[in-house]
Structure formats: C-alpha cells, structure tokens
Write an enzyme that holds these catalytic residues in place. Structure first.
Site, PDB file in Angstrom:
ATOM      1  N   GLN A 125      63.888  -8.517  23.397  1.00  0.00           N
ATOM      2  CA  GLN A 125      62.516  -8.810  22.990  1.00  0.00           C
ATOM      3  C   GLN A 125      62.121  -7.804  21.916  1.00  0.00           C
ATOM      4  OE1 GLN A 125      59.781  -8.400  26.227  1.00  0.00           O
ATOM      5  NE2 GLN A 125      58.135  -9.479  25.195  1.00  0.00           N
ATOM      6  N   SER A 128      57.222  -4.818  20.221  1.00  0.00           N
ATOM      7  CA  SER A 128      56.538  -3.557  19.930  1.00  0.00           C
ATOM      8  C   SER A 128      56.982  -2.991  18.586  1.00  0.00           C
ATOM      9  CB  SER A 128      56.847  -2.539  21.023  1.00  0.00           C
ATOM     10  OG  SER A 128      56.500  -3.048  22.280  1.00  0.00           O
ATOM     11  N   GLU A 243      56.070 -13.195  31.344  1.00  0.00           N
ATOM     12  CA  GLU A 243      56.523 -11.818  31.521  1.00  0.00           C
ATOM     13  C   GLU A 243      55.678 -11.107  32.587  1.00  0.00           C
ATOM     14  OE1 GLU A 243      56.141  -9.645  27.900  1.00  0.00           O
ATOM     15  OE2 GLU A 243      57.624  -8.142  28.467  1.00  0.00           O
ATOM     16  N   ASN A 374      48.785  -1.548  32.242  1.00  0.00           N
ATOM     17  CA  ASN A 374      47.806  -1.995  33.248  1.00  0.00           C
ATOM     18  C   ASN A 374      46.366  -1.757  32.792  1.00  0.00           C
ATOM     19  OD1 ASN A 374      49.988  -2.761  34.686  1.00  0.00           O
ATOM     20  ND2 ASN A 374      49.489  -1.607  36.549  1.00  0.00           N
ATOM     21  N   GLU A 375      46.150  -0.764  31.920  1.00  0.00           N
ATOM     22  CA  GLU A 375      44.782  -0.576  31.405  1.00  0.00           C
ATOM     23  C   GLU A 375      44.366  -1.832  30.633  1.00  0.00           C
ATOM     24  OE1 GLU A 375      47.198   1.750  30.977  1.00  0.00           O
ATOM     25  OE2 GLU A 375      46.455   3.232  32.398  1.00  0.00           O
TER      26      GLU A 375
HETATM   27  C1  LIG Z   1      60.662   0.096  30.544  1.00  0.00           C
HETATM   28  C2  LIG Z   1      60.061  -0.456  29.291  1.00  0.00           C
HETATM   29  C3  LIG Z   1      60.659  -1.536  28.664  1.00  0.00           C
HETATM   30  C4  LIG Z   1      60.133  -2.035  27.483  1.00  0.00           C
HETATM   31  N1  LIG Z   1      60.790  -3.058  26.859  1.00  0.00           N
HETATM   32  C5  LIG Z   1      60.295  -3.560  25.708  1.00  0.00           C
HETATM   33  C6  LIG Z   1      61.008  -4.601  25.027  1.00  0.00           C
HETATM   34  O1  LIG Z   1      62.069  -5.052  25.468  1.00  0.00           O
HETATM   35  N2  LIG Z   1      60.497  -5.072  23.880  1.00  0.00           N
HETATM   36  C7  LIG Z   1      59.329  -4.600  23.357  1.00  0.00           C
HETATM   37  O2  LIG Z   1      58.909  -5.108  22.323  1.00  0.00           O
HETATM   38  N3  LIG Z   1      58.636  -3.586  23.952  1.00  0.00           N
HETATM   39  C8  LIG Z   1      59.111  -3.059  25.124  1.00  0.00           C
HETATM   40  N4  LIG Z   1      58.443  -2.023  25.751  1.00  0.00           N
HETATM   41  C9  LIG Z   1      57.270  -1.440  25.095  1.00  0.00           C
HETATM   42  C10 LIG Z   1      55.945  -1.777  25.778  1.00  0.00           C
HETATM   43  O3  LIG Z   1      55.597  -3.111  25.571  1.00  0.00           O
HETATM   44  C11 LIG Z   1      54.883  -0.815  25.223  1.00  0.00           C
HETATM   45  O4  LIG Z   1      55.261   0.497  25.601  1.00  0.00           O
HETATM   46  C12 LIG Z   1      53.500  -1.125  25.750  1.00  0.00           C
HETATM   47  O5  LIG Z   1      53.035  -2.346  25.250  1.00  0.00           O
HETATM   48  C13 LIG Z   1      52.492  -0.008  25.389  1.00  0.00           C
HETATM   49  O6  LIG Z   1      52.511   0.248  24.028  1.00  0.00           O
HETATM   50  P1  LIG Z   1      52.704   1.737  23.469  1.00  0.00           P
HETATM   51  O7  LIG Z   1      53.890   2.327  24.144  1.00  0.00           O
HETATM   52  O8  LIG Z   1      52.691   1.663  21.980  1.00  0.00           O
HETATM   53  O9  LIG Z   1      51.438   2.538  24.010  1.00  0.00           O
HETATM   54  P2  LIG Z   1      49.981   2.571  23.358  1.00  0.00           P
HETATM   55  O10 LIG Z   1      49.552   1.188  23.003  1.00  0.00           O
HETATM   56  O11 LIG Z   1      49.973   3.607  22.299  1.00  0.00           O
HETATM   57  O12 LIG Z   1      49.111   3.060  24.596  1.00  0.00           O
HETATM   58  C14 LIG Z   1      49.084   4.420  25.012  1.00  0.00           C
HETATM   59  C15 LIG Z   1      48.114   4.515  26.186  1.00  0.00           C
HETATM   60  O13 LIG Z   1      46.773   4.162  25.755  1.00  0.00           O
HETATM   61  C16 LIG Z   1      46.257   3.125  26.554  1.00  0.00           C
HETATM   62  N5  LIG Z   1      45.458   2.205  25.734  1.00  0.00           N
HETATM   63  C17 LIG Z   1      45.792   1.716  24.513  1.00  0.00           C
HETATM   64  N6  LIG Z   1      44.820   0.873  24.081  1.00  0.00           N
HETATM   65  C18 LIG Z   1      43.902   0.796  25.064  1.00  0.00           C
HETATM   66  C19 LIG Z   1      42.677   0.063  25.224  1.00  0.00           C
HETATM   67  N7  LIG Z   1      42.232  -0.799  24.284  1.00  0.00           N
HETATM   68  N8  LIG Z   1      41.985   0.211  26.381  1.00  0.00           N
HETATM   69  C20 LIG Z   1      42.421   1.058  27.362  1.00  0.00           C
HETATM   70  N9  LIG Z   1      43.569   1.786  27.242  1.00  0.00           N
HETATM   71  C21 LIG Z   1      44.298   1.648  26.128  1.00  0.00           C
HETATM   72  C22 LIG Z   1      47.463   2.405  27.122  1.00  0.00           C
HETATM   73  O14 LIG Z   1      47.158   1.700  28.316  1.00  0.00           O
HETATM   74  C23 LIG Z   1      48.433   3.563  27.330  1.00  0.00           C
HETATM   75  O15 LIG Z   1      48.147   4.188  28.554  1.00  0.00           O
HETATM   76  C24 LIG Z   1      58.948  -1.484  26.930  1.00  0.00           C
HETATM   77  C25 LIG Z   1      58.339  -0.400  27.568  1.00  0.00           C
HETATM   78  C26 LIG Z   1      58.884   0.125  28.728  1.00  0.00           C
HETATM   79  C27 LIG Z   1      58.212   1.296  29.381  1.00  0.00           C
END
Ligand SMILES: Cc1cc2nc3c(=O)[nH]c(=O)nc-3n(C[C@H](O)[C@H](O)[C@H](O)COP(=O)(O)OP(=O)(O)OC[C@H]3O[C@@H](n4cnc5c(N)ncnc54)[C@H](O)[C@@H]3O)c2cc1C
Length: 390
Positions: A125, A128, A243, A374-375
């Site tokens: 996938q 991100s 998902e 989850n947020e």
């Molecule tokens: C085990 C694992 C597997 C994964 N596999 C894939 C994959 O196969 N393909 C893929 O594309 N991605 C994958 N991901 C990525 C995942 O989708 C992202 O990590 C996730 O969507 C969060 O994005 P970020 O890491 O950029 O965090 P950010 O978006 O930067 O968020 C950081 C923190 O801020 C909080 N936050 C951000 N915006 C808000 C808001 N508006 N309101 C409240 N809180 C907020 C978030 O909840 C989080 O706690 C994977 C992640 C993990 C941990």
C-alpha cells in the site's frame, strides 16, 4: 437470538479446521520482514490458494469459493485459532481486492485477483507520504497524463513490506488545480518498473518492515487506474473502510488471542490476584463482543443481500468505530498477558505459545497508528457517526 451454526456452516468450519490442522507449519515461519521469511510466507500462500482457501469470499472465477461473510468470519476464526502464518498478501487480499470488487473493471479483476490469491503478486500500500499521513489529502505525488497512460513521480513512505513486494497501489494528484480531495487518481504500479526506487526503513529490531518508494516518471497504462481519474479520494475511502473494518483485522484474530490469554491465566495466573483475573475476563469479553458484533454485521449483510465486498463489514464512517475498538482491544490483550508473565515477559526464548506475546505486544502498539490514527478515527466518529459539530 440463536447463535448456533446451521449444519452447512458447521461443516464448512470442520473442513477448514481439518485442512489447517494438517497443513499449518508446526514451527513458526521466519519473520515475514526478512527475505527468507517473506519467501516462505509466499509459499504458504500458494498452498492456501491451491486449496482455494486464500480468499474464500471471492467469486470462484477469481480463485475463491464464493463464501458468505459469515463463512469468511468462520474461516478467519479457524485460521487464527490454528496459529496460521501472517498473511503476507494482506494488503492486496483485504484492502485492494475488495476495492477492485467494488470499483474495478472486470478486466482488472480477472488479471489481478488470481495471481494475488497465489501470492505470485504481493501488493504493498503506497498511500502515506513524508508530508501526508493523517492528512492524506495533502499528498503531493503526481500523475501526469501521457500517451496511453500516466507518468508517476513523487515519494511514498511507511509502505509495509514494499521491500519484498511486487506491486503497489496508491493515490496520486492528477489535477493540481482541483480542490485537494477532487484532483486525486487511484493507480496501481509495478515496484520493479523503470523509475522506481524502493529503499528499506530498518525498524528497531533491524528488520525492514517498511520502505520508502521513490517514483521518477514511472509509466502506468490507463488500464491500471481504478475508477475514473479524479475520483481517487472516494474510492480510497472505500479501501479505508475495508482496512479499518472487519476485513484487515477480523474478530477471529482477537478471539484466538483471548483464548490464549485465558489459557495462560489457567496455567500461570495467581488465583489470589483478583485485579488481574478481572482484566483477563474483561479482555476475553471484549474479544467475544467483537466476534458477536461481526456475526451481527454478517447477518445484516446477508439479509440485505450484500456480499463480502460491500464495505468490509462496516459501512463508511462506521468502520472507524471498529478500528478504535480492535486496536485498543489488541493492546489490552497483550498488555494483560505481559503483566501475567511478569518478569518472564521480556524473554524472547520462552518457547511456544508464550513466546509470542512480546512481539505481539510490540505490534499491537502500532494498531492505534496504522489504517489512520485513532485520534483521527475519533474525530470521524464524532462528526460523521454522532453528528457532533467540528
Ligand atoms: C505498522 C504500520 C504499518 C503501516 N503501513 C503502511 C502502509 O503499508 N502504507 C502506507 O501508506 N502507510 C502505512 N503506515 C503509515 C500510517 O498510515 C501513518 O503512520 C498514519 O496514517 C499516521 O500518519 P503519520 O505517521 O504521518 O503521523 P501524523 O499524521 O504526522 O500524526 C502524528 C500525530 O498527530 C496526530 N494528529 C494528526 N492530525 C491530527 C488531527 N487533525 N487531529 C488530532 N490528532 C491529529 C496523530 O493522531 C498522531 O498521533 C503504517 C504505519 C504503521 C505504524
């Protein structure tokens, strides 16, 4: 409510359980995040596919066996109870496939689903990006029109198992002038195509569970667009429902862990520790409640004549409820097991079955992050399920 299985379902359960008892490898396969482990998990998927068990709910013409949503839930229960290997093709099987069944063309389904079931093609996938996680619509990778298709450029990150996978699906900005949710197109591409660089991201344990994907004018034919160009966001939200809902993380996974926890309590628990006994019971009840919820969704879908491809068992925003529930439950199950094991919990050579809890706990901690944090899910529930103001 009558929760007994009718004879046909019981027979299905017995057949699946019998096959798994005869075929699940006695010793766990090496980690799927290593080249050797990935290859062995691929071989396992091919064995499942030969038995038509890789994707039971798919139509037979694509390699499934036309199972109902209820039969699929039963398959999942038996699979996890039998300690079946991690599904190396899970992103394809549980996220892309239902998307193709709902939004793809017949040509795409015939071409893509059978090799996916056999794990000849393992899918990653690619959603991100460095600047687009929770705010997925901020993504900047682009798809530019060319003769007969599109040229993809940009950077994706956190793509699970993309180091070893064959193909990927993702969203690309095809109309920079459009409102940010509207100018996106859902495309599939080959991870070994010219212009693609896949760079592993080592985790704390040193294994390459994730990868960054760099694309430099990678050609993708029109036939690999899912849905209409510009309609990618709507289709991606359908993928996200699978998902987050029952599809990627079925109740059987948590029920099997709850049964192992109850077994651990019986073998190793201190009967005088009422607080821990209560946590074991609470976790087991929560897993059972999720299982019954799954049955309810399956019965509703069957009454409405909807097959497994319709919503992954949850419609739209409601899948966020399931996601928060199963990810919190997974942590509670594993944290309780570690507390029960006490000082032994940190030993990796505990042997089976207790040796699985530590790795399981570490992975459970990722549950509130992947598939949308989850947020974010709580905001979706508040605004779109409960109708609260932003
Ligand atoms: C085990 C694992 C597997 C994964 N596999 C894939 C994959 O196969 N393909 C893929 O594309 N991605 C994958 N991901 C990525 C995942 O989708 C992202 O990590 C996730 O969507 C969060 O994005 P970020 O890491 O950029 O965090 P950010 O978006 O930067 O968020 C950081 C923190 O801020 C909080 N936050 C951000 N915006 C808000 C808001 N508006 N309101 C409240 N809180 C907020 C978030 O909840 C989080 O706690 C994977 C992640 C993990 C941990």
């Amino acid at each position: 409510m009558n929760l007994d299985l009718d004879p046909g379902l019981q027979q299905f359960r017995d057949e699946v359980a019998g096959w798994l008892a005869a075929h699940v490898p006695a010793a766990p396969l090496p980690s799927v995040d290593t080249a050797e482990g990935f290859a062995q998990h691929r071989e396992w998927e091919a064995r499942l596919a030969n038995a038509r068990l890789a994707a039971v709910s798919w139509p037979a013409r694509y390699g499934g066996c036309d199972a109902s949503l209820l039969e699929w839930l039963i398959f999942e229960e038996e699979y996890h109870a039998a300690n079946g290997p991690i599904r190396v093709g899970q992103n394809g099987l549980f996220v892309l496939a239902p998307t193709l069944l709902a939004h793809g063309t017949e040509e795409q389904r015939e071409r893509i689903l059978p090799p996916m079931a056999r794990a000849d093609d393992v899918w990653a996938q690619a959603w991100s990006e460095p600047g687009a996680g929770s705010d997925l619509a901020a993504l900047r990778s682009r798809a530019v029109r060319t003769d007969g298709g599109w040229l993809l450029s940009g950077a994706k990150t956190w793509s699970s198992r993309a180091v070893f996978a064959d193909r990927a699906f993702g969203l690309f900005r095809s109309d920079p002038a459009a409102e940010r949710h509207r100018g996106l197109t859902y495309l599939m591409f080959d991870l070994r195509a010219e212009g693609v660089t896949v760079r592993p991201i080592a985790q704390l344990d040193g294994e390459a569970g994730f990868a960054e994907i760099f694309l430099d004018e990678v050609f993708v034919p029109d036939g690999d667009v899912i849905g209409e160009p510009g309609d990618g966001w709507r289709i991606a939200m359908s993928s996200a429902g699978h998902e987050r809902g029952l599809s990627l993380r079925s109740p059987g996974r948590f029920m099997a862990a709850a049964e192992r926890l109850a077994d651990l309590w019986v073998r190793a628990g201190d009967p005088a520790d009422a607080a821990l006994a209560g946590r074991v019971a609470d976790a087991w009840i929560a897993a059972r409640a999720y299982q019954l919820h799954g049955y309810r969704i399956a019965s509703q879908a069957a009454s409405a004549g909807r097959g497994p491809s319709a919503g992954g068992g949850f419609a739209g925003a409601e899948s966020s409820l399931g996601k928060v529930y199963w990810s919190d439950l997974d942590i509670a199950l594993h944290q309780t097991a570690l507390d029960l094991l006490g000082t032994r919990a940190e030993l990796r050579d505990l042997g089976q079955p207790d040796g699985r809890w530590l790795d399981g706990y570490l992975f459970a901690l990722a549950g509130p992050i992947y598939a949308g944090t989850n947020e974010i899910q709580r905001s979706v529930i508040a605004e779109r399920v409960l109708g609260l103001p932003r």
